[in-house]
Design a protein around this motif. Structure first.
Motif, PDB file in Angstrom:
ATOM      1  N   TYR A 149       7.856  -1.682  16.909  1.00 54.96           N
ATOM      2  CA  TYR A 149       7.060  -2.673  16.027  1.00 54.96           C
ATOM      3  C   TYR A 149       7.211  -2.502  14.728  1.00 54.96           C
ATOM      4  O   TYR A 149       7.363  -3.514  13.967  1.00 54.96           O
ATOM      5  N   ARG A 150       7.249  -1.208  14.144  1.00 55.52           N
ATOM      6  CA  ARG A 150       7.350  -1.075  12.721  1.00 55.52           C
ATOM      7  C   ARG A 150       8.491  -0.283  12.603  1.00 55.52           C
ATOM      8  O   ARG A 150       8.724   0.416  11.075  1.00 55.52           O
TER       9      ARG A 150
ATOM     10  N   GLN B 176      14.402  -1.589  14.626  1.00 56.22           N
ATOM     11  CA  GLN B 176      14.459  -2.113  15.847  1.00 56.22           C
ATOM     12  C   GLN B 176      15.787  -1.875  16.830  1.00 56.22           C
ATOM     13  O   GLN B 176      15.614  -1.497  17.942  1.00 56.22           O
TER      14      GLN B 176
ATOM     15  N   SER C 116       3.389   5.796  18.718  1.00 54.22           N
ATOM     16  CA  SER C 116       3.539   4.696  17.826  1.00 54.22           C
ATOM     17  C   SER C 116       2.329   3.931  17.758  1.00 54.22           C
ATOM     18  O   SER C 116       1.978   2.937  16.812  1.00 54.22           O
TER      19      SER C 116
ATOM     20  N   LYS D  98      -0.056   7.268  12.443  1.00 57.28           N
ATOM     21  CA  LYS D  98       0.198   6.575  11.319  1.00 57.28           C
ATOM     22  C   LYS D  98       1.963   7.185  10.864  1.00 57.28           C
ATOM     23  O   LYS D  98       2.468   6.434  10.420  1.00 57.28           O
TER      24      LYS D  98
ATOM     25  N   THR E  56       7.962   8.051  12.367  1.00 58.89           N
ATOM     26  CA  THR E  56       9.046   7.404  11.621  1.00 58.89           C
ATOM     27  C   THR E  56      10.015   7.175  12.662  1.00 58.89           C
ATOM     28  O   THR E  56       9.972   7.605  13.751  1.00 58.89           O
TER      29      THR E  56
ATOM     30  N   GLN F  62       7.967   3.067   3.975  1.00 66.81           N
ATOM     31  CA  GLN F  62       7.517   1.552   4.473  1.00 66.81           C
ATOM     32  C   GLN F  62       7.161   1.683   5.900  1.00 66.81           C
ATOM     33  O   GLN F  62       6.023   0.884   6.244  1.00 66.81           O
ATOM     34  N   GLU F  63       7.691   2.486   6.606  1.00 69.17           N
ATOM     35  CA  GLU F  63       7.236   2.558   8.192  1.00 69.17           C
ATOM     36  C   GLU F  63       5.700   3.049   8.158  1.00 69.17           C
ATOM     37  O   GLU F  63       4.920   2.282   8.947  1.00 69.17           O
TER      38      GLU F  63
ATOM     39  N   ALA G  99       3.447   0.262   6.956  1.00 73.23           N
ATOM     40  CA  ALA G  99       3.261  -0.602   7.725  1.00 73.23           C
ATOM     41  C   ALA G  99       2.377  -0.401   8.951  1.00 73.23           C
ATOM     42  O   ALA G  99       2.121  -1.480   9.796  1.00 73.23           O
ATOM     43  N   TYR G 100       1.803   0.497   9.080  1.00 69.68           N
ATOM     44  CA  TYR G 100       1.067   0.866  10.224  1.00 69.68           C
ATOM     45  C   TYR G 100      -0.348   0.171  10.107  1.00 69.68           C
ATOM     46  O   TYR G 100      -0.875  -0.162  11.013  1.00 69.68           O
TER      47      TYR G 100
ATOM     48  N   ASP H 240      -0.675  -2.858   9.047  1.00 66.73           N
ATOM     49  CA  ASP H 240      -0.672  -4.061   9.713  1.00 66.73           C
ATOM     50  C   ASP H 240      -0.858  -4.242  11.340  1.00 66.73           C
ATOM     51  O   ASP H 240      -1.221  -4.856  11.929  1.00 66.73           O
ATOM     52  N   GLN H 241       0.010  -3.179  11.705  1.00 69.27           N
ATOM     53  CA  GLN H 241       0.002  -2.920  13.122  1.00 69.27           C
ATOM     54  C   GLN H 241      -1.033  -2.541  13.763  1.00 69.27           C
ATOM     55  O   GLN H 241      -1.703  -2.891  14.817  1.00 69.27           O
TER      56      GLN H 241
END
Length: 553
Positions: free
Chosen positions: A139-140, A143, A454, A458, A461, A529-530, A533-534, A536-537
């Motif tokens: 997700y973060r 991919q 995941s 938080k 990575t 950054q990952e 992005a947690y 938002d997740q």
């Protein structure tokens, strides 16, 4: 031989694991026309469902998740249908018959995974995912890399599980239907390809629902008729069973399963967390309309599975008296000079004893239908890993059209079908308990740690996820390969390199530790950054805002 049977019972799904041995020891039975007629009726009915489902399968969402329009109750039945394999009916009944209370402990290990899925995973799975559990792990994160890792571990689990189901199907039909082993393998493989290729998740879901209802009804009827012979008194049944069983009063105490506590704990962990990492079970949570229905589906599935486990526990106890004390139901052949009392076909012999050929035919057809339904779910999970994760997301970078992705998925299904047929034929004589143990061990060590981290940690990575996933996958496979069960018994080496047969207790901590250490040591800009992005997740996981909705048609 008795020691072998005990060992295999400890290791895993005893009915399938002993199938090859059972065939070697048993005479091929006459063709059971009741079973064949009922099985053909089931096939005709499911082909009709597939034809109907094909007209409703127009998009990738329809193909992978039935458009997200399955209700919680329907999905609960389908999950139960996916989970209650022929091994549950045959293997655990036989285990109670031979080991007594140990069989019930084994069922509890299986069942313990459901509260984890209900309280920790169901809601977040539905809110974060779309088609496969790789959607959540990636997700973060990166991919391409993470999806590739998740797809490899999913396909590993699917292939080993497929071997178990295919070999079980071949041996079951060889015994009950009078068909040749290779013929049965081809029948299962071809039917599975038709269900999944044309009907997708809609057809697979309804096949699983119908099969679950048949299995619950058939098992309940056999148990009801068997218990009627003891006046529906559990105490009477228990008193008579312990009087004639070889273990005596010890039958209702924990026995061989707990003699080696390390193996017992490792087995329990593998079955418990393996359930929460099986790709074909996780995939079912994307078929419901929202997170509320996802929770409901786990609750219903837990109820159906718990009920069925108690039914087969009673069937096993009744079998001790009705099958074990009646020479008419002893299978041909001897072990150590003594007649085989029912063996892996205890459930089938019990059905014949209390309901005649008609009930035996029905239960045999249900057992075969069970394998078909489970294999279909596995094939769909494997095909989605190839088409959605590897082709659409990694190779095409998300630029593949829906039509192309569905076409790739159908090609992948056909390829997996032929792989399953070939593996089923190649492994006919192999001891497949290790395949089942490995499937759960890999799911527990490779899929579950990365998936749960995941969703809840938080700090995870891409580097941590890759190290955790691959280390869990490789260590689980190596531990089983180097154990006495494979290294000595199968490969013929003098001594095992790894002293235990179950990998989960050792491979899972390796996966968690590597994921933690590698994530903590990753100071790259990408990692920061990952981690950011947690947030938002987290919002998406809690609210479902932005999650895929159900199709209208």
């Amino acid at each position: 031989m008795r020691k072998l049977i005990t060992t295999l019972s400890l290791l895993g799904i005893s009915s399938l694991a002993l199938a090859a041995d059972a065939v070697a020891q048993t005479e091929k039975q006459a063709t059971n026309w009741h079973a064949i007629i009922m099985f053909c009726a089931f096939v005709v009915m499911t082909m009709g469902i597939t034809y109907w489902a094909a007209s409703r399968t127009k998009s990738t969402s329809d193909f992978y998740t039935a458009g997200g329009g399955i209700t919680g109750f329907q999905n609960g039945l389908a999950i139960a249908g996916d989970y209650m394999s022929a091994a549950t009916l045959l293997g655990l009944t036989a285990m109670v018959y031979t080991q007594g209370y140990d069989g019930y402990i084994y069922m509890l290990c299986f069942f313990a995974g459901w509260p984890i899925i209900l309280f920790l995973m169901a809601e977040r799975l539905r809110n974060l995912g779309k088609f496969t559990f790789s959607d959540i792990t990636a997700y973060r994160l990166d991919q391409g890399k993470v999806r590739t890792m998740a797809a490899i571990s999913s396909l590993t689990v699917v292939c080993f599980y497929l071997i178990a189901q295919m070999v079980g199907a071949g041996q079951l039909i060889k015994l009950l239907f009078g068909l040749e082993y290779n013929t049965a393998i081809f029948v299962v493989g071809i039917l599975m390809m038709v269900y999944v290729t044309f009907g997708g998740m809609v057809a697979t879901t309804w096949v699983q629902i119908i099969k679950a209802c048949m299995l619950l009804a058939g098992g309940t009827l056999v148990m009801f008729l068997a218990m009627s012979e003891f006046g529906f008194s559990f105490s009477t049944l228990l008193e008579k069973a312990t009087a004639v069983h070889k273990l005596g009063d010890k039958m209702m105490y924990p026995g061989a399963l707990l003699k080696d506590p390390v193996t017992a704990i490792s087995l329990g962990l593998g079955l418990m967390f393996g359930t929460a990492g099986l790709p074909h079970i996780l995939m079912r949570f994307f078929t419901v309309t929202d997170a509320k229905e996802a929770r409901k589906s786990v609750l219903y599935a837990s109820g159906f599975v718990a009920y069925f486990f108690n039914v087969i526990f009673l069937m096993g106890l009744c079998g001790i008296l009705i099958v074990g004390q009646n020479p008419e139901f002893f299978e041909g052949g001897t072990i150590g000079g003594k007649l085989i009392g029912g063996g892996n076909m205890v459930a089938m012999h019990l059905a014949k004893a209390v309901g005649g050929n008609m009930l035996l035919g029905f239960l045999a057809a249900v057992a075969f239908a069970t394998i078909l339904a489970v294999v279909s779910g596995l094939a769909l999970a494997g095909a989605s890993a190839i088409s959605h994760d590897i082709y659409a997301r990694v190779i095409m970078k998300g630029q593949a059209s829906e039509a192309t992705e569905i076409r790739v998925s159908k090609i992948a299904t056909i390829c997996l079908g032929f792989v399953a047929i070939v593996l089923g034929i190649l492994f006919e004589k192999m001891n497949i308990a290790f395949m089942v143990g490995l499937a759960f061990g890999v799911a527990a060590a490779a899929n579950f740690p990365v998936l749960i981290l995941s969703m809840y940690w938080k700090g995870l990575t891409t580097k941590g996820a890759l190290w955790g996933g691959y280390s869990g996958l490789i260590s689980a496979v190596c531990f089983v390969l180097f154990s006495k069960s494979v290294w000595v018994d199968v490969l013929g080496n003098k001594a095992a390199l790894f002293p235990y047969t179950q990998p989960a207790l050792f491979a899972m901590p390796i996966a968690f530790l590597m994921a933690y250490l590698m994530s903590k040591s990753d100071a790259s800009a990408r990692a920061k950054q990952e981690i950011e992005a947690y947030e938002d997740q987290y919002v998406r996981a809690q609210t479902g805002y932005g999650a895929a909705g159900a199709s209208n048609h």
